[in-house]
Design a protein around this motif. Structure first.
Motif, PDB file in Angstrom:
ATOM      1  N   GLU A  42       0.499  -1.327   0.136  1.00  0.00           N
ATOM      2  CA  GLU A  42      -0.052   0.068  -0.123  1.00  0.00           C
ATOM      3  C   GLU A  42       1.157   1.008   0.001  1.00  0.00           C
ATOM      4  O   GLU A  42       1.913   1.143   1.204  1.00  0.00           O
ATOM      5  N   VAL A  43       0.750   1.788  -0.762  1.00  0.00           N
ATOM      6  CA  VAL A  43       1.624   3.586  -0.896  1.00  0.00           C
ATOM      7  C   VAL A  43       0.442   4.911  -1.360  1.00  0.00           C
ATOM      8  O   VAL A  43      -0.209   4.493  -2.205  1.00  0.00           O
ATOM      9  N   ASP A  44       0.434   5.549  -0.243  1.00  0.00           N
ATOM     10  CA  ASP A  44       0.146   6.484  -0.266  1.00  0.00           C
ATOM     11  C   ASP A  44       0.497   7.343  -1.069  1.00  0.00           C
ATOM     12  O   ASP A  44       0.977   7.511  -1.493  1.00  0.00           O
ATOM     13  N   ARG A  45      -0.693   8.451  -1.990  1.00  0.00           N
ATOM     14  CA  ARG A  45      -0.106   9.043  -2.963  1.00  0.00           C
ATOM     15  C   ARG A  45       0.521  10.200  -3.089  1.00  0.00           C
ATOM     16  O   ARG A  45       1.382   9.953  -3.870  1.00  0.00           O
ATOM     17  N   GLY A  46       0.989  10.884  -1.657  1.00  0.00           N
ATOM     18  CA  GLY A  46       2.085  11.636  -1.349  1.00  0.00           C
ATOM     19  C   GLY A  46       3.676  10.903  -1.756  1.00  0.00           C
ATOM     20  O   GLY A  46       4.373  11.362  -2.621  1.00  0.00           O
ATOM     21  N   ARG A  47       2.992   9.696  -1.022  1.00  0.00           N
ATOM     22  CA  ARG A  47       4.679   8.727  -1.330  1.00  0.00           C
ATOM     23  C   ARG A  47       5.169   8.420  -2.361  1.00  0.00           C
ATOM     24  O   ARG A  47       5.709   8.125  -3.557  1.00  0.00           O
ATOM     25  N   LEU A  48       3.999   7.962  -3.331  1.00  0.00           N
ATOM     26  CA  LEU A  48       3.954   7.848  -5.169  1.00  0.00           C
ATOM     27  C   LEU A  48       3.981   8.827  -5.548  1.00  0.00           C
ATOM     28  O   LEU A  48       5.150   8.316  -6.466  1.00  0.00           O
ATOM     29  N   ALA A  49       3.950   9.881  -5.346  1.00  0.00           N
ATOM     30  CA  ALA A  49       4.315  11.517  -5.954  1.00  0.00           C
ATOM     31  C   ALA A  49       5.649  11.366  -6.311  1.00  0.00           C
ATOM     32  O   ALA A  49       6.114  11.909  -6.704  1.00  0.00           O
ATOM     33  N   ARG A  50       6.311  11.520  -5.118  1.00  0.00           N
ATOM     34  CA  ARG A  50       7.798  11.860  -4.750  1.00  0.00           C
ATOM     35  C   ARG A  50       8.187  10.265  -5.574  1.00  0.00           C
ATOM     36  O   ARG A  50       9.012  10.654  -6.157  1.00  0.00           O
ATOM     37  N   LEU A  51       7.894   9.574  -5.151  1.00  0.00           N
ATOM     38  CA  LEU A  51       8.633   8.589  -6.366  1.00  0.00           C
ATOM     39  C   LEU A  51       8.759   8.408  -7.536  1.00  0.00           C
ATOM     40  O   LEU A  51       9.707   8.302  -7.767  1.00  0.00           O
ATOM     41  N   LEU A  52       7.401   8.444  -8.319  1.00  0.00           N
ATOM     42  CA  LEU A  52       7.183   8.758  -9.535  1.00  0.00           C
ATOM     43  C   LEU A  52       8.089   9.583  -9.924  1.00  0.00           C
ATOM     44  O   LEU A  52       8.578   9.610 -10.875  1.00  0.00           O
ATOM     45  N   ALA A  53       8.081  11.033  -9.457  1.00  0.00           N
ATOM     46  CA  ALA A  53       9.369  12.219  -9.021  1.00  0.00           C
ATOM     47  C   ALA A  53      10.668  11.724  -9.979  1.00  0.00           C
ATOM     48  O   ALA A  53      11.113  12.205  -9.961  1.00  0.00           O
ATOM     49  N   ALA A  54      10.850  11.232  -8.380  1.00  0.00           N
ATOM     50  CA  ALA A  54      12.255  10.938  -8.819  1.00  0.00           C
ATOM     51  C   ALA A  54      12.823   9.731  -9.478  1.00  0.00           C
ATOM     52  O   ALA A  54      13.817   9.627  -9.896  1.00  0.00           O
ATOM     53  N   CYS A  55      11.944   8.900 -10.111  1.00  0.00           N
ATOM     54  CA  CYS A  55      12.341   8.101 -10.843  1.00  0.00           C
ATOM     55  C   CYS A  55      11.655   8.731 -12.059  1.00  0.00           C
ATOM     56  O   CYS A  55      12.164   8.574 -13.687  1.00  0.00           O
ATOM     57  N   LEU A  56      10.586   9.902 -12.701  1.00  0.00           N
ATOM     58  CA  LEU A  56      11.145  10.976 -14.122  1.00  0.00           C
ATOM     59  C   LEU A  56      12.387  11.445 -14.140  1.00  0.00           C
ATOM     60  O   LEU A  56      13.308  12.063 -15.405  1.00  0.00           O
ATOM     61  N   GLY A  57      12.652  11.784 -12.452  1.00  0.00           N
ATOM     62  CA  GLY A  57      14.164  12.851 -13.008  1.00  0.00           C
ATOM     63  C   GLY A  57      15.411  10.905 -13.160  1.00  0.00           C
ATOM     64  O   GLY A  57      16.205  12.243 -13.888  1.00  0.00           O
ATOM     65  N   LYS A  58      15.002  10.250 -13.338  1.00  0.00           N
ATOM     66  CA  LYS A  58      16.423   9.442 -14.478  1.00  0.00           C
ATOM     67  C   LYS A  58      15.991   9.417 -15.984  1.00  0.00           C
ATOM     68  O   LYS A  58      17.424   8.647 -16.492  1.00  0.00           O
ATOM     69  N   LEU A  59      14.757   9.741 -16.047  1.00  0.00           N
ATOM     70  CA  LEU A  59      15.167   9.545 -17.881  1.00  0.00           C
ATOM     71  C   LEU A  59      15.896  10.616 -18.461  1.00  0.00           C
ATOM     72  O   LEU A  59      16.084  11.966 -17.785  1.00  0.00           O
ATOM     73  N   ALA A  60      15.822  10.289 -19.466  1.00  0.00           N
ATOM     74  CA  ALA A  60      16.860  11.140 -20.427  1.00  0.00           C
ATOM     75  C   ALA A  60      15.663  12.920 -20.373  1.00  0.00           C
ATOM     76  O   ALA A  60      14.848  12.730 -20.473  1.00  0.00           O
TER      77      ALA A  60
END
Length: 195
Positions: free
Chosen positions: A122-140
């Protein structure tokens, strides 16, 4: 000053367009800031990934929008126009920061680590948003920009292509290639060692 009634066909931008038609630039700016301010900030955060820089970009966007509103072609999409300004200011900010680091031989600051992520399913929205932002940051950068324009800003491929100066097919391919990478990054962070 009386604002003329605008046909419903103009949609959400009808009130902005009505104020624009009567030349009420201050009202147009206030409406643009209310309607697009948060979106511009989120877009700016996704590009340079720096809160202070994102806030500075947001301010620059609305200063330029106020200054250049009279140059907007009739019938042009205000949404696309203002995000086009945001895109260019983000690119300028990222380039300026890169030049500064190169000039002074300082390494850019490390991205914050995503350590300590709980293994819960279970992932809360805030944590998922931070996680997604970190993964987005790894993209070109080009792939990150395409994904942010398409899904965060909800632009069509044609609108995103017009902003980036690319063909719609190029933007579509960048998004299609980036999504599986994002999925793997999120899954690997949420469930390390399960792949």
């Amino acid at each position: 000053m009386v604002i003329p009634k605008v046909p419903a066909a103009l949609g959400e931008d009808g009130e902005i367009e009505a104020a624009r038609l009567v030349g009420d630039t201050r009202r147009v700016l206030a409406l643009l800031m209310a309607r697009h301010g948060d979106g511009i900030y989120r877009f700016a955060m996704a590009m340079p990934r720096d809160r202070d820089l994102a806030e500075e970009v947001r301010q620059q966007v609305f200063v330029e929008a106020y200054r250049d509103l009279g140059n907007l072609a009739a019938g042009s999409s205000l949404h696309s126009w203002i995000f086009g300004i945001a895109r260019h200011r983000c690119l300028d900010a990222v380039n300026a920061r890169t030049r500064w680091y190169e000039r002074y031989k300082n390494a850019p600051p490390d991205d914050p680590e995503q350590g300590g992520v709980e293994l819960d399913r279970e992932v809360d929205r805030g944590r998922l948003a931070r996680l997604l932002a970190a993964c987005l940051g790894k993209l070109a950068p080009a792939a990150r920009e395409a994904v942010v324009l398409r899904y965060q800003q909800e632009l069509s491929y044609d609108e995103a292509a017009a902003l980036t100066g690319e063909l719609p097919g190029t933007v579509r391919r960048r998004v299609a290639r980036a999504l599986p990478v994002l999925r793997r990054c999120v899954e690997a962070t949420l469930h390390p060692g399960e792949s």
